[in-house]
Motif scaffolding. Structure first.
Motif, mmCIF file in Angstrom:
data_model
loop_
_atom_site.group_PDB
_atom_site.id
_atom_site.type_symbol
_atom_site.label_atom_id
_atom_site.label_comp_id
_atom_site.label_asym_id
_atom_site.label_seq_id
_atom_site.Cartn_x
_atom_site.Cartn_y
_atom_site.Cartn_z
ATOM 1 N N LEU A 289 0.838 -1.207 0.000
ATOM 2 C CA LEU A 289 0.000 0.000 0.000
ATOM 3 C C LEU A 289 0.866 1.248 0.000
ATOM 4 O O LEU A 289 0.610 2.206 -0.742
ATOM 5 N N ALA A 290 1.909 1.257 0.826
ATOM 6 C CA ALA A 290 2.813 2.414 0.903
ATOM 7 C C ALA A 290 3.553 2.630 -0.413
ATOM 8 O O ALA A 290 3.932 3.760 -0.747
ATOM 9 N N GLN A 291 3.749 1.559 -1.180
ATOM 10 C CA GLN A 291 4.465 1.650 -2.449
ATOM 11 C C GLN A 291 3.536 1.867 -3.638
ATOM 12 O O GLN A 291 3.950 1.769 -4.790
ATOM 13 N N GLY A 292 2.261 2.172 -3.341
ATOM 14 C CA GLY A 292 1.319 2.498 -4.406
ATOM 15 C C GLY A 292 0.748 1.306 -5.141
ATOM 16 O O GLY A 292 0.370 1.423 -6.315
ATOM 17 N N ASP A 293 0.645 0.149 -4.461
ATOM 18 C CA ASP A 293 0.115 -1.052 -5.092
ATOM 19 C C ASP A 293 -1.051 -1.598 -4.261
ATOM 20 O O ASP A 293 -0.937 -2.649 -3.624
ATOM 21 N N PRO A 294 -2.197 -0.880 -4.261
ATOM 22 C CA PRO A 294 -3.326 -1.335 -3.439
ATOM 23 C C PRO A 294 -3.900 -2.674 -3.885
ATOM 24 O O PRO A 294 -4.472 -3.404 -3.075
ATOM 25 N N GLU A 295 -3.747 -3.016 -5.175
ATOM 26 C CA GLU A 295 -4.284 -4.288 -5.649
ATOM 27 C C GLU A 295 -3.597 -5.466 -4.963
ATOM 28 O O GLU A 295 -4.244 -6.409 -4.496
ATOM 29 N N SER A 296 -2.261 -5.405 -4.872
ATOM 30 C CA SER A 296 -1.531 -6.472 -4.178
ATOM 31 C C SER A 296 -1.869 -6.479 -2.696
ATOM 32 O O SER A 296 -1.991 -7.555 -2.082
ATOM 33 N N ALA A 297 -2.014 -5.299 -2.111
ATOM 34 C CA ALA A 297 -2.364 -5.214 -0.697
ATOM 35 C C ALA A 297 -3.705 -5.884 -0.439
ATOM 36 O O ALA A 297 -3.866 -6.638 0.540
ATOM 37 N N PRO B 171 -9.746 -18.859 11.179
ATOM 38 C CA PRO B 171 -11.012 -19.574 11.354
ATOM 39 C C PRO B 171 -12.183 -18.596 11.396
ATOM 40 O O PRO B 171 -12.052 -17.453 11.829
ATOM 41 N N ASP B 172 -13.343 -19.049 10.947
ATOM 42 C CA ASP B 172 -14.511 -18.170 10.848
ATOM 43 C C ASP B 172 -14.887 -17.539 12.191
ATOM 44 O O ASP B 172 -15.340 -16.392 12.238
ATOM 45 N N ARG B 173 -14.721 -18.297 13.266
ATOM 46 C CA ARG B 173 -15.135 -17.786 14.576
ATOM 47 C C ARG B 173 -14.089 -16.846 15.196
ATOM 48 O O ARG B 173 -14.318 -16.272 16.255
ATOM 49 N N GLU B 174 -12.966 -16.696 14.530
ATOM 50 C CA GLU B 174 -11.883 -15.836 15.043
ATOM 51 C C GLU B 174 -12.188 -14.396 14.642
ATOM 52 O O GLU B 174 -11.937 -13.979 13.506
ATOM 53 N N ARG B 175 -12.742 -13.605 15.553
ATOM 54 C CA ARG B 175 -13.199 -12.263 15.190
ATOM 55 C C ARG B 175 -12.177 -11.178 15.512
ATOM 56 O O ARG B 175 -11.818 -10.375 14.654
ATOM 57 N N THR B 176 -11.706 -11.125 16.749
ATOM 58 C CA THR B 176 -10.859 -9.996 17.142
ATOM 59 C C THR B 176 -9.514 -10.002 16.426
ATOM 60 O O THR B 176 -8.896 -8.952 16.252
ATOM 61 N N GLY B 177 -9.055 -11.172 15.976
ATOM 62 C CA GLY B 177 -7.797 -11.239 15.251
ATOM 63 C C GLY B 177 -7.863 -10.612 13.871
ATOM 64 O O GLY B 177 -6.838 -10.434 13.209
ATOM 65 N N ARG B 178 -9.060 -10.249 13.427
ATOM 66 C CA ARG B 178 -9.248 -9.662 12.107
ATOM 67 C C ARG B 178 -9.173 -8.134 12.108
ATOM 68 O O ARG B 178 -9.124 -7.519 11.033
ATOM 69 N N ALA B 179 -9.180 -7.533 13.273
ATOM 70 C CA ALA B 179 -9.318 -6.078 13.355
ATOM 71 C C ALA B 179 -8.237 -5.326 12.583
ATOM 72 O O ALA B 179 -8.536 -4.437 11.772
ATOM 73 N N ALA B 180 -6.968 -5.654 12.822
ATOM 74 C CA ALA B 180 -5.869 -4.930 12.161
ATOM 75 C C ALA B 180 -5.938 -5.081 10.648
ATOM 76 O O ALA B 180 -5.646 -4.138 9.901
ATOM 77 N N ALA B 181 -6.345 -6.265 10.182
ATOM 78 C CA ALA B 181 -6.454 -6.485 8.739
ATOM 79 C C ALA B 181 -7.566 -5.633 8.140
ATOM 80 O O ALA B 181 -7.426 -5.092 7.030
ATOM 81 N N TYR B 182 -8.666 -5.500 8.859
ATOM 82 C CA TYR B 182 -9.761 -4.655 8.361
ATOM 83 C C TYR B 182 -9.348 -3.181 8.312
ATOM 84 O O TYR B 182 -9.749 -2.448 7.399
ATOM 85 N N GLU B 183 -8.546 -2.740 9.292
ATOM 86 C CA GLU B 183 -8.062 -1.355 9.264
ATOM 87 C C GLU B 183 -7.298 -1.082 7.974
ATOM 88 O O GLU B 183 -7.518 -0.063 7.302
ATOM 89 N N LEU B 184 -6.377 -1.983 7.636
ATOM 90 C CA LEU B 184 -5.595 -1.823 6.415
ATOM 91 C C LEU B 184 -6.452 -2.012 5.165
ATOM 92 O O LEU B 184 -6.247 -1.338 4.148
ATOM 93 N N ALA B 185 -7.405 -2.932 5.243
ATOM 94 C CA ALA B 185 -8.245 -3.219 4.086
ATOM 95 C C ALA B 185 -9.046 -1.994 3.660
ATOM 96 O O ALA B 185 -9.221 -1.744 2.462
#
Length: 547
Positions: free
Chosen positions: A319-327, A339-353
């Motif tokens: 993302l920092a290098q201007g390649d949002p598609e790869s990100a 795993p589907d039931r793993e919710r809180t571990g997804r937070a940081a990924a959603y921030e970047l997403a």
């Protein structure tokens, strides 16, 4: 005599003394109990090969004797220790399969509960499947209660709590892990290994929901515990979590020291857990802007069981290098692996997403990611995650041209993140707010937010972000500093005298003004420059070339 003394040394945590005594006892009689004790001492001393060899011998002797309950527990130990310190997942699963095959031949609640707990530990850290670990923890807890073993009951309770937090049942989960930890510090647990893992689960749960203040308190307590009982592998876990807390608090030099020390401890005592330090180091490097160091760090996990855990940091690089598609592709893969039931571990990924989707122009996907993050923040209830969710929402609103609503969300994000003492995240929110204010026709307010963010990022050592903020500041700033800040001649006069060290009374005398008028001019200057004191305003004015 030697065996009795050896068990006493084991109880006291005198690992070297215990190893010598158990070895002496084995010269007289190769009992499974002596091999079992020797294995435990060697494990805490970091002698993993010797520990596993002794435990295997104990298992075989228990099995030959017909002591199925003891054989099940020895096999469970071998499964956990093969999977976590050694990263030999296939061997770990084989030993758990051996224990499960023997389990129907014993009605020992202690043995069956121990198997559930050790397998649950492996599932939690070796397979990153907190929900399944929680199911095993609940069974261990019930078994411990059935046989009256407080150590097993509290271990199962804490494992169950960590899983509940991971699934998003934060209040319930935190109550469980802290209940178990209270039993440790209340002296109710007899086993050092049990007590250590219970405390570690508390820190793990706090970090999962970004409750850094609570995590910091437990980190200090856990660090003292590990040093007192000489448990380097668990000490590495403590330092890795503490490093993450320091990173979120903006104390990056200390965070780097802790994470590097944690990595060294893991490599010497528990190589399979080295990812705990490496993943956090990648996140720190991303914040620092040291992007070229992230790929080599990620490479350290290439042959591990969890190479995908560094994908969010690698996505941040793209993302920092201007390649949002790869990100986007990396983040999608990371989210699929959890795993589907793993919710809180997804937070940081959603921030970047959210950032990646917005940069790519996929506003629908950004909206979905922002809502997912908001749902996690709602169940977690921590200021850090709630602030992150408001920041994500503000970015999506700004991308759709809804700048008044975006301003409200971004200002709320800054307030929440300030309460969470998260300076890097606050600076990021200020940069987004500055863009929104610029779109709303408030260039002076935008410049003030950008300038504050730039100074904060520079102080933290976030060089790429600080440089980007400085460049954007130049684009928004008029050529004449006075025009930029809209200061009157009289306000400039007051500011210059303040810079010379004059008091308000002295300024009034030199300019022929009333004390009230000088006070009003200084208040206007503070508002325009964004400072909360005369010293701060003078410093800002000097930096910006006003005086």
């Amino acid at each position: 005599m030697h065996l009795r003394d050896a068990h006493e040394a084991l109880r006291r945590g005198a690992w070297s003394e215990g190893r010598d005594l158990f070895s002496t006892a084995l010269e007289a009689d190769e009992s499974p109990e002596a091999y079992d004790g020797l294995a435990t001492c060697c494990r805490f001393l970091g002698a993993l090969d010797e520990s596993l060899a002794a435990r295997e011998r104990a298992y075989r002797l228990y099995h030959e004797r017909g002591d199925i309950a003891a054989a099940v527990m020895a096999a469970a130990w071998l499964g956990r220790d093969s999977g976590l310190p050694r990263a030999e997942a296939s061997i770990a699963r084989a030993w758990f399969a051996v224990a499960r095959r023997l389990a129907p031949k014993t009605d020992s609640a202690l043995a069956l509960g121990t198997l559930d707990y050790y397998e649950g530990q492996f599932v939690l850290l070796g397979e990153i499947d907190a929900p399944r670990a929680g199911d095993l923890g609940a069974r261990a807890r019930a078994a411990g209660r059935e046989c009256g073993n407080v150590d097993l009951e509290m271990q199962g309770l804490s494992l169950q709590g960590v899983a509940a937090v991971a699934e998003g049942r934060v209040e319930e989960g935190m109550a469980l892990v802290e209940e178990a930890a209270a039993a440790v510090f209340g002296g109710e647990l007899s086993g050092v290994d049990a007590a250590g893992w219970v405390c570690c689960h508390v820190i793990y749960a706090c970090e999962r929901v970004s409750d850094t203040r609570r995590a910091a308190e437990w980190c200090v307590a856990m660090r003292g515990f590990c040093e007192r009982w000489d448990m380097p592998g668990m000490f590495g876990m403590c330092r890795a979590h503490h490093g993450s807390v320091l990173m979120h608090e903006g104390r990056w030099a200390q965070a780097e020291e802790e994470l590097n020390e944690a990595a060294a401890l893991f490599l010497s005592a528990a190589p399979a857990l080295a990812f705990e330090a490496v993943v956090r180091l990648c996140e720190l490097r991303l914040r620092q802007g040291r992007l070229d160091e992230i790929e080599p760090l990620a490479g350290m996990l290439a042959d591990s069981h969890v190479p995908w855990l560094t994908l969010p940091s690698q996505a941040g690089v793209a993302l920092a290098q201007g390649d949002p598609e790869s990100a986007r592709a990396m983040l999608d893969r990371y989210l699929r692996m959890l795993p589907d039931r793993e919710r809180t571990g997804r937070a940081a990924a959603y921030e970047l997403a959210v950032q990646a989707h917005v940069a790519f122009g996929d506003i629908d996907a950004a909206t979905v990611a922002a809502q997912a993050l908001s749902d996690i923040a709602a169940v977690a209830g921590t200021d850090r995650l709630r602030g992150a969710a408001e920041l994500a929402r503000g970015r999506v609103l700004a991308a759709t041209g809804k700048h008044p609503e975006a301003r409200t969300s971004l200002e709320t994000a800054i307030d929440l993140l300030s309460r969470a003492a998260a300076p890097y995240d606050i600076a990021c929110a200020r940069i987004s707010l500055a863009e929104t204010l610029s779109q709303l026709g408030h260039p002076q307010l935008a410049v003030s937010q950008l300038s504050t963010a730039r100074d904060a990022l520079h102080g933290l050592g976030a060089r790429l972000m600080a440089d980007a903020a400085h460049q954007r500041l130049g684009e928004l700033t008029p050529a004449n500093p006075r025009d930029r800040w809209n200061l009157s001649e009289r306000e400039l006069d007051v500011l210059r005298l303040a810079a010379e060290g004059c008091s308000n009374t002295e300024i009034a005398e030199r300019l022929g003004l009333s004390h009230h008028t000088v006070h009003r001019h200084m208040a206007n200057v503070r508002t325009k420059l964004g400072g909360d004191s005369k010293a701060a305003v003078v410093a800002r004015a000097t930096r910006e070339g006003l005086i």
